[in-house]
Scaffold this motif. Structure first.
Motif, PDB file in Angstrom:
ATOM      1  N   MET A   1       0.834  -1.175   0.000  1.00 26.45           N
ATOM      2  CA  MET A   1       0.000   0.000   0.000  1.00 26.45           C
ATOM      3  C   MET A   1       0.887   1.250   0.000  1.00 26.45           C
ATOM      4  N   GLN A   2       0.627   2.131  -0.904  1.00 23.37           N
ATOM      5  CA  GLN A   2       1.390   3.377  -1.025  1.00 23.37           C
ATOM      6  C   GLN A   2       0.645   4.507  -0.304  1.00 23.37           C
ATOM      7  N   THR A   3       1.412   5.389   0.317  1.00 22.21           N
ATOM      8  CA  THR A   3       0.817   6.556   0.973  1.00 22.21           C
ATOM      9  C   THR A   3       1.457   7.813   0.398  1.00 22.21           C
TER      10      THR A   3
ATOM     11  N   LEU B   1       5.621   6.510  -0.115  1.00 22.24           N
ATOM     12  CA  LEU B   1       6.197   5.686   0.941  1.00 22.24           C
ATOM     13  C   LEU B   1       5.144   4.739   1.486  1.00 22.24           C
ATOM     14  N   GLY B   2       5.558   3.576   1.900  1.00 23.35           N
ATOM     15  CA  GLY B   2       4.651   2.634   2.526  1.00 23.35           C
ATOM     16  C   GLY B   2       4.337   3.067   3.950  1.00 23.35           C
ATOM     17  N   ALA B   3       3.284   2.517   4.506  1.00 27.02           N
ATOM     18  CA  ALA B   3       2.879   2.853   5.875  1.00 27.02           C
ATOM     19  C   ALA B   3       3.968   2.461   6.874  1.00 27.02           C
ATOM     20  N   GLY B   4       4.654   1.363   6.618  1.00 30.58           N
ATOM     21  CA  GLY B   4       5.734   0.941   7.513  1.00 30.58           C
ATOM     22  C   GLY B   4       6.864   1.947   7.561  1.00 30.58           C
TER      23      GLY B   4
END
Length: 68
Positions: free
Chosen positions: A1-3, A7-10
């Motif tokens: 999942m991209q934000t 960047l990923g949520a992690g």
């Protein structure tokens, strides 16, 4: 999942942990207390990690306290 910014949520969670780490280390430290601790936390918030490095090298500002 991209934000935001791709960047990923992690990655965003990791960034948040790294940003709060110096603040948590100062709050848990027994080197200072009261107003001096508030000064160092404020410095980290406004100056970033450089203030935490200063804390490690200089705290407490009034000299070392004896603990008995």
């Amino acid at each position: 999942m991209q934000t935001l910014l791709g960047l990923g949520a992690g990655a965003l969670v990791l960034e948040d942990v790294l940003w709060f780490l110096p603040i948590l280390l100062i709050l848990r430290s027994h080197q200072t207390n009261g107003a001096e601790k508030l000064f160092w936390v404020s410095a980290v918030c406004f100056v970033s990690w450089f203030a935490w490095i200063g804390y490690v090298l200089l705290a407490p500002l009034g000299g070392r306290r004896k603990t008995e």
